[in-house]
Structure formats: C-alpha cells, structure tokens
Design an enzyme around this catalytic site. Sequence first.
Site, PDB file in Angstrom:
ATOM      1  N   ASN A   1       0.825  -1.205   0.000  1.00 47.46           N
ATOM      2  CA  ASN A   1       0.000   0.000   0.000  1.00 47.46           C
ATOM      3  C   ASN A   1       0.861   1.257   0.000  1.00 47.46           C
ATOM      4  O   ASN A   1       1.914   1.292   0.620  1.00 47.46           O
ATOM      5  CB  ASN A   1      -0.943  -0.004   1.209  1.00 47.46           C
ATOM      6  CG  ASN A   1      -1.870  -1.207   1.185  1.00 47.46           C
ATOM      7  OD1 ASN A   1      -2.036  -1.830   0.132  1.00 47.46           O
ATOM      8  ND2 ASN A   1      -2.460  -1.543   2.303  1.00 47.46           N
TER       9      ASN A   1
ATOM     10  N   HIS B   1       5.739  -0.864  -2.846  1.00 45.35           N
ATOM     11  CA  HIS B   1       5.249  -0.095  -4.003  1.00 45.35           C
ATOM     12  C   HIS B   1       5.339   1.409  -3.768  1.00 45.35           C
ATOM     13  O   HIS B   1       4.690   2.191  -4.469  1.00 45.35           O
ATOM     14  CB  HIS B   1       3.814  -0.509  -4.365  1.00 45.35           C
ATOM     15  CG  HIS B   1       3.741  -1.915  -4.902  1.00 45.35           C
ATOM     16  ND1 HIS B   1       2.570  -2.644  -4.980  1.00 45.35           N
ATOM     17  CD2 HIS B   1       4.710  -2.719  -5.409  1.00 45.35           C
ATOM     18  CE1 HIS B   1       2.829  -3.846  -5.492  1.00 45.35           C
ATOM     19  NE2 HIS B   1       4.121  -3.917  -5.749  1.00 45.35           N
TER      20      HIS B   1
ATOM     21  N   GLY C   1      -5.209  -8.936   3.331  1.00 45.66           N
ATOM     22  CA  GLY C   1      -5.905  -8.077   2.366  1.00 45.66           C
ATOM     23  C   GLY C   1      -5.197  -7.906   1.041  1.00 45.66           C
ATOM     24  O   GLY C   1      -5.201  -6.808   0.496  1.00 45.66           O
TER      25      GLY C   1
ATOM     26  N   SER D   1      -4.732  -9.697  -2.979  1.00 49.57           N
ATOM     27  CA  SER D   1      -5.171 -10.732  -3.927  1.00 49.57           C
ATOM     28  C   SER D   1      -4.012 -11.652  -4.293  1.00 49.57           C
ATOM     29  O   SER D   1      -4.210 -12.717  -4.852  1.00 49.57           O
ATOM     30  CB  SER D   1      -5.767 -10.083  -5.180  1.00 49.57           C
ATOM     31  OG  SER D   1      -4.813  -9.222  -5.768  1.00 49.57           O
TER      32      SER D   1
END
Length: 261
Positions: free
Chosen positions: A114, A131, A200, A202
Amino acid sequence: MTIDDATNQKIKETASALSSSNHATAITGAGMSAESGVPTFRGPDGLWTKYGEPDDLGYEKFQADPKLWWENRLNASYMPEMRKALESAKPNDGHIALAQLEKMGYIKHVITQNVDGLHTDAGTENIVEIHGNSKLLRCIQCESRYDPKNITMESLPPLCPKCSGLIKIDTVMFGEPIPRSVLLTSQEQSQLTDFMLILGTSGVVYPAAALPGIAKQTNGATLVEINPEPSALSSICDIVIQAPTGVALPALVKLLERKTV
Ligand code: OAD
C-alpha cells in the site's frame, strides 16, 4: 461484525502459532485499507475493474518524456476517488491492531504494497513500502526520498538536490523495477520469517506475491491469510481466516498477552 465459532477457532490457532514464532512478519495489500475508505484495485468496486489495469508502459513513458509526464501529472484528474481517499484516510482497527502486535513484540516487520502510509500513521515502525508511498517523491538515481514540499516544481522535470537525478513520485509505476534497497529488505525479511500474516491482498502482483512462498521455502514458515475472499495465495496458507482485517486482527490482539523477549 460478529465472529463465528469456526473463525474464532482459527484466530486462536493463529495466536498460538504467532506466540511460538521467532521472527513473524506481515505482508499487506489494498484490502487492509478498504475499511479506511481507500478503494482496492481488483474485485467488484476495484479501481482496475473500473478504469482497466494500466499497461506496463507507465515507467517507459515517464523516462521517454519526464517533462510531459510531470505536466500531465500536475493537471491530472485520473482516479479522483483514489486521490481524495488518500488525502483523508485514517488508520482503521486493522492497522491499529497490527501496530499493537509490533509493540507487543510479535510482529518484527511489515511489508506493505500500500502507498497510503496508514501503517505508519497507526504506529508501525518497522516497515518496507514495496510499491512506494504516495506522499513522497523519489530520485530514480540515488533513491533519496523527499517530501514534495521540499522539491520545487518551477522547472520540470524536478531534479534531485543531491545527485541531479530525475525525480518521480515514490509510488512504483507499472513497468518500473522495485527500488533495489526496498526489494532487498523485503526478500531478507521473508527469508528470516517463520510466521507470516498475509493481509488483504489478492496475491497476484509480483514480486510481492512471491514473498510468502520464499518464507515457506526458506523456513517452512506458517502462513496465515486474513481476507474475506479467497486469494491466489490461499492454497499455500496453513490457516485461512475469511474475515475483514479490521475485525480479525483486533480479535487476535485480544488473545495475546505482551510477549516477553
Ligand atoms: P487487490 O485490489 O488486488 O486485492 C485486494 C484484496 O483485499 C482482495 O483479495 C480482497 O478480497 C481483499 N479485501 C477487501 N476488503 C478487505 C478487508 N476489509 N479485509 C481484508 N481483505 C480485504 O489489492 P493488492 O493485492 O494490494 O500495485 O494489489 C496489489 C497491487 O496491485 C497494488 O499494490 C497495486 C495494484 O496494481 C501498484 O499500483 C504498483
């Protein structure tokens, strides 16, 4: 939300495995911030579902014409809901519980995909933002990070005050390699890990999605997923807790007492 008996049992098993771990880490994704009002990328209301997943040329376009990229960026109205959410989002009960697990001595490091900075806002100290961080800028040459307040946009593209390298947003663009220092820390932490919470995400974006597998292969790490939906990583997890992180993590904290190290 009430927690059913089967989920409670899995949270108890997680507490027990976490208590006996030596180097526990967590990897987090967009679902962790969903309860703070930050949109996820995939799934029914996801940003990529709405706008389409960007191609892999984002970084190439930046490098080809950084001046034009910055001009567009400063005028852009792309994904307004994301910009708005990032400006006003506050940590939720999940972020706060994860930070408590660090303070209690259980979690040694958080690896987050995040860019919202909410783990840090909640009090997590040992963190790597694989990221990047939407509130920072970064020099692509020396990897120095800057508060945008300290970088002039009078002449575009902005240049690094230390090495004159090109400055970009710290958020990793599509097609951009993960900054070397960040990738190294993520890999080192995964190799040290004997227990990993997978929260949380994918689990479809690499190299982040490979880190739980590295932990499993290196140390036989116990992998625990918390996610209301199955993910691409569910099948390699030892415990899968199908619940929001804002519910399951506070329940986990309640079960644990301060660890004596
Ligand atoms: P995704 O949007 O791919 O996945 C979000 C996950 O969160 C899904 O598995 C949801 O089921 C889950 N989820 C939703 N609400 C939740 C809740 N309250 N508690 C727990 N889980 C919940 O997001 P990421 O896996 O983070 O990269 O995506 C990885 C990367 O893809 C992002 O960092 C971004 C994107 O392209 C870049 O922008 C470089």
